[in-house]
Design a protein around this motif. Structure first.
Motif, short mmCIF file in Angstrom:
data_model
loop_
_atom_site.label_atom_id
_atom_site.label_comp_id
_atom_site.label_asym_id
_atom_site.label_seq_id
_atom_site.Cartn_x
_atom_site.Cartn_y
_atom_site.Cartn_z
N THR A 403 35.98 37.25 32.05
CA THR A 403 36.84 37.15 33.23
C THR A 403 36.23 37.86 34.43
OG1 THR A 403 38.11 39.06 32.44
CG2 THR A 403 38.96 36.87 31.92
N HIS A 407 35.51 36.12 38.12
CA HIS A 407 35.99 36.65 39.40
C HIS A 407 34.84 37.04 40.31
CE1 HIS A 407 40.23 37.69 37.69
NE2 HIS A 407 40.11 36.44 38.06
N SER A 411 34.15 35.65 44.11
CA SER A 411 34.01 36.58 45.23
C SER A 411 32.62 36.56 45.86
CB SER A 411 34.34 38.01 44.78
OG SER A 411 35.67 38.09 44.33
N SER A 418 40.21 37.06 44.06
CA SER A 418 41.15 36.59 43.05
C SER A 418 42.37 37.48 42.90
CB SER A 418 40.43 36.50 41.70
OG SER A 418 39.31 35.65 41.78
N GLU A 419 42.28 38.73 43.33
CA GLU A 419 43.36 39.69 43.06
C GLU A 419 43.81 40.37 44.35
OE1 GLU A 419 44.76 40.00 40.16
OE2 GLU A 419 43.36 38.75 39.03
#
Length: 441
Positions: A403, A407, A411, A418-419
């Motif tokens: 994961t 991400h 980015s 993503s967050e």
């Protein structure tokens, strides 16, 4: 018959950071019962906290549950709690968790409680300039950073907009440089085009340090390379500059030109570390000495003087001026575990801990990092690839690695984060907790 003789050797490990977790895993097949006590239920990969704060990774990707990590280690159990007292005479530790206090006895003890943020005697700065030592810190900073852009979008006062779009990072070590670089990428690469009333590219990112160089431990060449890249990103670097005050709306600094104020809504503290209070408590209980940062002065084999059954490792120990980095914690934790195994096998112990320096890394922006590995120095894309490989190797858990790569792809290759979810609770929880504690009898 003596009850103690019937028991297996009991090892208590305080802290599930790099030192504590790797010490626990090193005892997997040893004839011991391990009790790992930690203040949270997860292991924290602290070097990537800044990526949680800037919306690249989720907290779960850098903080796997300890029980999941150790689920196949049958001789280890995990207890939630913060150790507040160590009694060397009774060989027991006292820990507290919400609503409960308990004691655990030990035959051998490994203390790996890590380090806390140091504000150099100005602890009141923490309310206005959070550090980067915990998930709570990272989530609070995420809320502050992204909220600053949202509030600037609805603000009409030019001075207030300028204050909201000014981000100050204190401390030009790896954490500070990485944080400043990622905020600059947010402002100049990821967020433009998403707002109507403001241009995120007008943001000011200021990196401050009292020392004359950035990344001072990396050497002059890499320090210069990092400084150039920060300037390319638009980061304003102010060196030989001391922070003298911090409040809700700004920060006051002092340099050769005198004292001045920088109006800023978001301040981030990445300067200085200190040993936890447990370090001084253990020093008083054992008669050991501590250094200026509060770390225990240990014997060459990492044992506490006069107590061969107690080991202090990682950021807790003061030995040969070793730096407070992950590799020191990992290697010293493994060394302490190895000493326990040798003692139980009837082999000689007391071998000095020998640190193997695997190098230092710091990322500045996508595709740009600096790496110091032995005699070799790397900057730019090669340094970034080394940084990528090393961090993937030490991320705990296959799922976390997969994961994290996904991400990072979003980015670094794309323009998304993503967050970006942040809540008011994350931003204001620190202040609410302080007010609650003040009301307690």
């Amino acid at each position: 018959m003596d009850e103690r003789a019937e028991q297996r050797h009991r090892v208590v490990i305080v802290g599930a950071g790099f030192g504590g977790l790797f010490a626990t895993k090193a005892l997997k097949n040893a004839p011991v019962d391990v009790t790992l006590i930690n203040g949270t239920a997860y292991h924290l990969f602290q070097p990537l906290l800044y990526q949680v704060a800037t919306g690249i990774l989720s907290e779960g990707e850098i903080a796997p549950p300890i029980r999941e990590v150790l689920k196949r280690q049958r001789n280890a159990r995990t207890l939630l709690g913060t150790v507040t007292r160590i009694d060397p005479d009774a060989r027991k530790v006292t820990a507290v968790a919400p609503g409960i206090s308990y004691e655990v006895e030990y035959d051998s003890l490994i203390v790996a409680a890590g380090a806390s943020q140091s504000y150099f005697g100005n602890d009141n700065f923490a309310e206005f300039a959070p550090g980067m030592k915990s998930i709570d810190d990272a989530l609070e900073l995420r809320g502050r950073i992204f909220s600053a852009f949202e509030l600037a979008e609805i603000e009409t006062d030019p001075a207030a907009i300028e204050r909201l779009l000014t981000f100050v990072v204190v401390g030009a070590g790896p954490t500070g440089v990485e944080m400043a670089g990622q905020i600059a990428e947010l402002a100049h690469r990821h967020l433009p085009g998403q707002y109507h009333s403001i241009d995120p590219r007008q943001s000011r990112i200021i990196l401050i340090d009292a020392l004359p160089t950035v990344l001072s431990t990396f050497g002059d060449h890499l320090s210069t390379q990092a400084l150039r890249q920060l300037h390319r990103l638009g980061v304003e670097v102010e060196l030989n500059t001391k922070v003298v005050d911090v409040d809700d709306t700004g920060i006051e600094v002092e340099a050769a030109g005198g004292r001045r104020r920088i109006e800023s809504a978001t301040k981030i503290w990445a300067a200085g570390v200190a040993a936890p209070t447990l370090s001084r408590q253990l020093a008083e209980a054992t008669g050991a000495e501590v250094d200026r940062a509060g770390r225990l002065k240990v014997n060459p084999d990492t044992t506490v003087p006069g107590h061969p059954e107690i080991y202090a490792v990682g950021d807790m120990m003061s030995l040969d001026q070793l730096p407070g980095v992950a590799q020191v914690a990992i290697q010293s934790g493994r060394h302490a575990a190895g000493q326990i195994r040798k003692r139980l096998a009837g082999q000689p112990t007391g071998q000095p801990f020998k640190y193997f320096d695997k190098g230092s890394l710091a990322t500045i922006s996508r595709f740009s990092a600096v790496a110091s590995v032995g005699r070799f120095r790397f900057a730019g894309l090669i340094g970034w690839l080394l940084w990528l490989v090393v961090h993937l190797l030490y991320l705990v858990g296959f799922k976390n690695r997969v994961t994290a790569v996904m991400h990072w792809f979003v980015s670094f290759i794309g323009r998304g984060r993503s967050e970006r979810v942040a809540t008011f609770q994350q931003v204001y929880a620190r202040r609410a907790l302080q007010e609650y504690q003040h009301r307690l009898p």
